[in-house]
Design a protein around this motif. Structure first.
Motif, PDB file in Angstrom:
ATOM      1  N   LEU A  65      15.304  -1.449   5.453  1.00  0.00           N
ATOM      2  CA  LEU A  65      16.335  -2.414   5.064  1.00  0.00           C
ATOM      3  C   LEU A  65      16.155  -2.863   3.621  1.00  0.00           C
ATOM      4  O   LEU A  65      17.118  -2.980   2.866  1.00  0.00           O
ATOM      5  CB  LEU A  65      16.290  -3.635   5.993  1.00  0.00           C
ATOM      6  N   PHE A  66      14.904  -3.099   3.246  1.00  0.00           N
ATOM      7  CA  PHE A  66      14.642  -3.571   1.893  1.00  0.00           C
ATOM      8  C   PHE A  66      15.070  -2.551   0.849  1.00  0.00           C
ATOM      9  O   PHE A  66      15.828  -2.862  -0.064  1.00  0.00           O
ATOM     10  CB  PHE A  66      13.155  -3.902   1.739  1.00  0.00           C
ATOM     11  N   ALA A  69      18.791  -1.959   0.613  1.00  0.00           N
ATOM     12  CA  ALA A  69      19.475  -3.045  -0.098  1.00  0.00           C
ATOM     13  C   ALA A  69      19.332  -2.889  -1.606  1.00  0.00           C
ATOM     14  O   ALA A  69      20.201  -3.296  -2.368  1.00  0.00           O
ATOM     15  CB  ALA A  69      18.919  -4.396   0.349  1.00  0.00           C
ATOM     16  N   LEU A  70      18.234  -2.271  -2.038  1.00  0.00           N
ATOM     17  CA  LEU A  70      18.047  -2.061  -3.473  1.00  0.00           C
ATOM     18  C   LEU A  70      18.715  -0.770  -3.952  1.00  0.00           C
ATOM     19  O   LEU A  70      18.591  -0.405  -5.116  1.00  0.00           O
ATOM     20  CB  LEU A  70      16.564  -2.040  -3.824  1.00  0.00           C
ATOM     21  N   GLN A  97       7.175  -4.675  -3.086  1.00  0.00           N
ATOM     22  CA  GLN A  97       8.564  -5.107  -2.920  1.00  0.00           C
ATOM     23  C   GLN A  97       8.877  -6.286  -3.828  1.00  0.00           C
ATOM     24  O   GLN A  97       9.968  -6.377  -4.396  1.00  0.00           O
ATOM     25  CB  GLN A  97       8.816  -5.467  -1.449  1.00  0.00           C
ATOM     26  N   LEU A 101      11.826  -6.508  -6.555  1.00  0.00           N
ATOM     27  CA  LEU A 101      12.806  -7.594  -6.486  1.00  0.00           C
ATOM     28  C   LEU A 101      12.922  -8.320  -7.819  1.00  0.00           C
ATOM     29  O   LEU A 101      14.025  -8.601  -8.290  1.00  0.00           O
ATOM     30  CB  LEU A 101      12.386  -8.600  -5.413  1.00  0.00           C
ATOM     31  N   LYS A 104      14.837  -6.258 -10.233  1.00  0.00           N
ATOM     32  CA  LYS A 104      16.262  -6.288  -9.909  1.00  0.00           C
ATOM     33  C   LYS A 104      16.889  -7.591 -10.410  1.00  0.00           C
ATOM     34  O   LYS A 104      17.975  -7.589 -11.005  1.00  0.00           O
ATOM     35  CB  LYS A 104      16.431  -6.188  -8.391  1.00  0.00           C
ATOM     36  N   MET A 105      16.202  -8.697 -10.183  1.00  0.00           N
ATOM     37  CA  MET A 105      16.723  -9.983 -10.627  1.00  0.00           C
ATOM     38  C   MET A 105      16.791 -10.034 -12.147  1.00  0.00           C
ATOM     39  O   MET A 105      17.710 -10.639 -12.711  1.00  0.00           O
ATOM     40  CB  MET A 105      15.855 -11.110 -10.067  1.00  0.00           C
TER      41      MET A 105
ATOM     42  N   LYS B 104      24.643 -13.540  -5.469  1.00  0.00           N
ATOM     43  CA  LYS B 104      23.793 -12.370  -5.254  1.00  0.00           C
ATOM     44  C   LYS B 104      22.335 -12.710  -5.543  1.00  0.00           C
ATOM     45  O   LYS B 104      21.428 -12.356  -4.778  1.00  0.00           O
ATOM     46  CB  LYS B 104      24.263 -11.239  -6.179  1.00  0.00           C
ATOM     47  N   MET B 105      22.115 -13.418  -6.642  1.00  0.00           N
ATOM     48  CA  MET B 105      20.753 -13.788  -7.008  1.00  0.00           C
ATOM     49  C   MET B 105      20.174 -14.744  -5.971  1.00  0.00           C
ATOM     50  O   MET B 105      18.972 -14.688  -5.677  1.00  0.00           O
ATOM     51  CB  MET B 105      20.742 -14.406  -8.408  1.00  0.00           C
ATOM     52  N   LEU B 108      18.875 -12.621  -3.211  1.00  0.00           N
ATOM     53  CA  LEU B 108      17.608 -11.984  -3.570  1.00  0.00           C
ATOM     54  C   LEU B 108      16.472 -13.009  -3.517  1.00  0.00           C
ATOM     55  O   LEU B 108      15.352 -12.677  -3.120  1.00  0.00           O
ATOM     56  CB  LEU B 108      17.709 -11.360  -4.967  1.00  0.00           C
ATOM     57  N   THR B 111      15.381 -13.311   0.009  1.00  0.00           N
ATOM     58  CA  THR B 111      14.513 -12.191   0.354  1.00  0.00           C
ATOM     59  C   THR B 111      13.115 -12.390  -0.207  1.00  0.00           C
ATOM     60  O   THR B 111      12.114 -12.195   0.490  1.00  0.00           O
ATOM     61  CB  THR B 111      15.099 -10.880  -0.195  1.00  0.00           C
ATOM     62  N   LEU B 112      13.062 -12.795  -1.467  1.00  0.00           N
ATOM     63  CA  LEU B 112      11.766 -13.024  -2.123  1.00  0.00           C
ATOM     64  C   LEU B 112      10.960 -14.089  -1.379  1.00  0.00           C
ATOM     65  O   LEU B 112       9.760 -13.914  -1.120  1.00  0.00           O
ATOM     66  CB  LEU B 112      11.990 -13.454  -3.575  1.00  0.00           C
ATOM     67  N   ILE B 115       9.522 -12.716   1.848  1.00  0.00           N
ATOM     68  CA  ILE B 115       8.350 -11.869   1.617  1.00  0.00           C
ATOM     69  C   ILE B 115       7.129 -12.732   1.301  1.00  0.00           C
ATOM     70  O   ILE B 115       6.038 -12.506   1.838  1.00  0.00           O
ATOM     71  CB  ILE B 115       8.626 -10.864   0.483  1.00  0.00           C
ATOM     72  N   LEU B 134      13.612  -9.840   9.802  1.00  0.00           N
ATOM     73  CA  LEU B 134      14.466  -8.680   9.545  1.00  0.00           C
ATOM     74  C   LEU B 134      15.912  -9.100   9.287  1.00  0.00           C
ATOM     75  O   LEU B 134      16.652  -8.416   8.597  1.00  0.00           O
ATOM     76  CB  LEU B 134      14.415  -7.698  10.728  1.00  0.00           C
ATOM     77  N   LEU B 137      16.875  -9.410   5.617  1.00  0.00           N
ATOM     78  CA  LEU B 137      16.765  -8.259   4.721  1.00  0.00           C
ATOM     79  C   LEU B 137      18.053  -7.452   4.596  1.00  0.00           C
ATOM     80  O   LEU B 137      18.222  -6.714   3.625  1.00  0.00           O
ATOM     81  CB  LEU B 137      15.633  -7.340   5.177  1.00  0.00           C
ATOM     82  N   SER B 138      18.941  -7.567   5.561  1.00  0.00           N
ATOM     83  CA  SER B 138      20.200  -6.834   5.436  1.00  0.00           C
ATOM     84  C   SER B 138      21.127  -7.660   4.560  1.00  0.00           C
ATOM     85  O   SER B 138      21.819  -8.538   5.013  1.00  0.00           O
ATOM     86  CB  SER B 138      20.822  -6.606   6.802  1.00  0.00           C
ATOM     87  N   ILE B 139      21.079  -7.380   3.263  1.00  0.00           N
ATOM     88  CA  ILE B 139      21.760  -8.231   2.297  1.00  0.00           C
ATOM     89  C   ILE B 139      23.258  -7.940   2.295  1.00  0.00           C
ATOM     90  O   ILE B 139      23.807  -7.385   1.359  1.00  0.00           O
ATOM     91  CB  ILE B 139      21.139  -8.064   0.908  1.00  0.00           C
TER      92      ILE B 139
END
Lengths: 267, 267
Positions: A65-66, A69-70, A97, A101, A104-105, B104-105, B108, B111-112, B115, B134, B137-139
């Motif tokens: 999934l991670f 998404a990227l 990861q 991330l 990406k940011m 969007k940020m 992210l 997600t960060l 993690i 989980l 994580l599906s963004i």
DNA sequence: TTGCTCCTCACGTCACGTGAGGTGGC
DNA sequence: TTGCTCCTCACGTCACGTGAGGTGGC
């Protein structure tokens, strides 16, 4: 009741496709597909022919999934899947990861700064230089011009920076600030906004404030930036942008600002 | 020489597919495809049959590249393409893009934070609660549970917040901080880490520091957060997560921290 | 004249979606 | 027994990639 990590328990919990679908937001069909191509193999009940996923599948799903998404392809993901389940390996996965991330940011920040700069050009009554800014919008992995900073700094410069910035966050924040100002200058310059224009003067103002704030802690850092500006070019894979022009533009704007102040125009 | 924006000049610059390909990082084939499906129509030279793009195409390309990078389908993009070329319309486009970028940020960041929280669970010698994490994580576009904050605050609460935070950046920073702590609590709770564990105690410490910092400016804000915690649930489209549990967990951790301090254990 | 760019079919691919028709589990 | 979940073909789709064979511009 208490699950000991890494230990294979007697009645290990297993999940059906439907359960995994709810957990992840993927469809059942997608999970069947991932099984078929060997991305996320399921254990098949020989009687019913149904798919079941062990606990360890969840670790693989996290990665799938991670990376999906990227924007990675399923092939790339499969080749880089770590199947290890022990905590220290998991930690390494998570740290990797985090790095991806943050990059990406960074790229989104570059896009944001470009849009902000374009708005400033509109405010100045001009047309944003799309011929140039369009390069910043194709967010290809690892294609951010402004990732030059760490690469360009030599060992001396790096220790210099670490003196000024204790925490990583602080350095990160400063990096954002610097980058957004450089993008501002780049866009204003390519839009042919003269350094004497209020928008450029505002940038000069911010630039001087930045220098003052940073130089208060470390006077030497000023020269480091001048050095960085010398003869550097940050290149796209498909194009070259001269940093020289950008620094010269900022210099001209700052000079104008200073000379105006000297003649009594303040405010 | 000087291009007046919006005016149709005599010898308007036009671009070949190759030139546009270099500018954007797209392939020639992709541009041909975009022409064929009507996403980015080109002007065809009747003699040579070659494609040429007017200056105004660059504005469309900006939108196409941007929305594509955010994961929109070409169909969606085509239906939302603004063909206007005047500055005020362009401004609206840019502002809209900024909003989408910030969202969007935000995702992210979620997600960060997840993690980071998982790493903390590993440090505590436990297994991250993948069954729950989980979901983060599906963004999917617009599927961030933690976008509840603005929605949950009523008018009174909003004016209360605007008293505390002058700048947008400050409120944004606070929002990030709050969110990351809530995610920490959520993950630690689901990993069955007791509120007395050092990791939970660290969270309690940070929570109290946050409250102290914010309450210094506005004592009433404390009660607002308690209110937010009451009977709220933030829901995924596919699942429900109880905020109550999270706030109760934090409360328990904070209580433990305070009582330890009262008995002379300070650390 | 020679590369180089660009053209149009047309088939391939990646990551699934979408029924079609049928079977097993609570 | 009745839904509900799950199964396997198999064809469709979206966003291009990749030659195949040919033409026009500096």
């Amino acid at each position: 009741m208490c699950y000991i990590f890494g230990e294979v328990a007697m009645s290990e919990k297993r999940y059906s496709v439907g359960e995994v679908a709810v957990m992840t937001g993927l469809t059942v069909r997608t999970l069947q597909y991932y099984d078929n191509i060997g991305l996320l193999p399921a254990v098949k009940d020989t009687e019913s022919g149904r798919r079941y996923y062990p606990e360890t599948s969840l670790i693989n799903l996290e990665q799938i999934l991670f990376y999906k998404a990227l924007g990675f392809s399923l092939n790339d993901i499969r080749e880089n899947l770590s199947t290890s389940t022990n905590p220290s390996e998991l930690r390494i996965i998570f740290e990797k990861q985090k790095t991806l991330l943050l990059r990406k940011m960074e790229r989104l920040q570059t896009t944001l700064a470009t849009i902000d700069a374009s708005i400033k050009v509109l405010d100045a009554g001009s047309k944003p230089p799309f011929e140039m800014t369009l390069q910043f919008l194709s967010i290809l992995p690892g294609d951010d011009v402004f990732e030059w900073a760490p690469a360009l700094l030599d060992a001396d410069q790096k220790t210099g920076l670490s003196k000024t910035f204790r925490a990583f966050d602080e350095a990160q924040g400063f990096y954002h600030l610097l980058k957004s100002m450089l993008i501002d200058a780049l866009v204003l310059f390519h839009a042919h906004i003269p350094p004497t224009h209020p928008q450029a003067q505002q940038l000069a103002q911010r630039w001087q404030e930045m220098l003052a704030a940073v130089a208060a802690d470390d006077p030497g850092i000023l020269e480091q930036f001048v050095k960085i500006g010398e003869n550097q070019q940050f290149g796209f894979s498909r194009n070259q942008i001269l940093v020289d022009d950008v620094f010269r533009y900022i210099e001209a704007a700052v000079e104008n600002l200073v000379s105006k102040r000297r003649h009594g125009f303040s405010g």
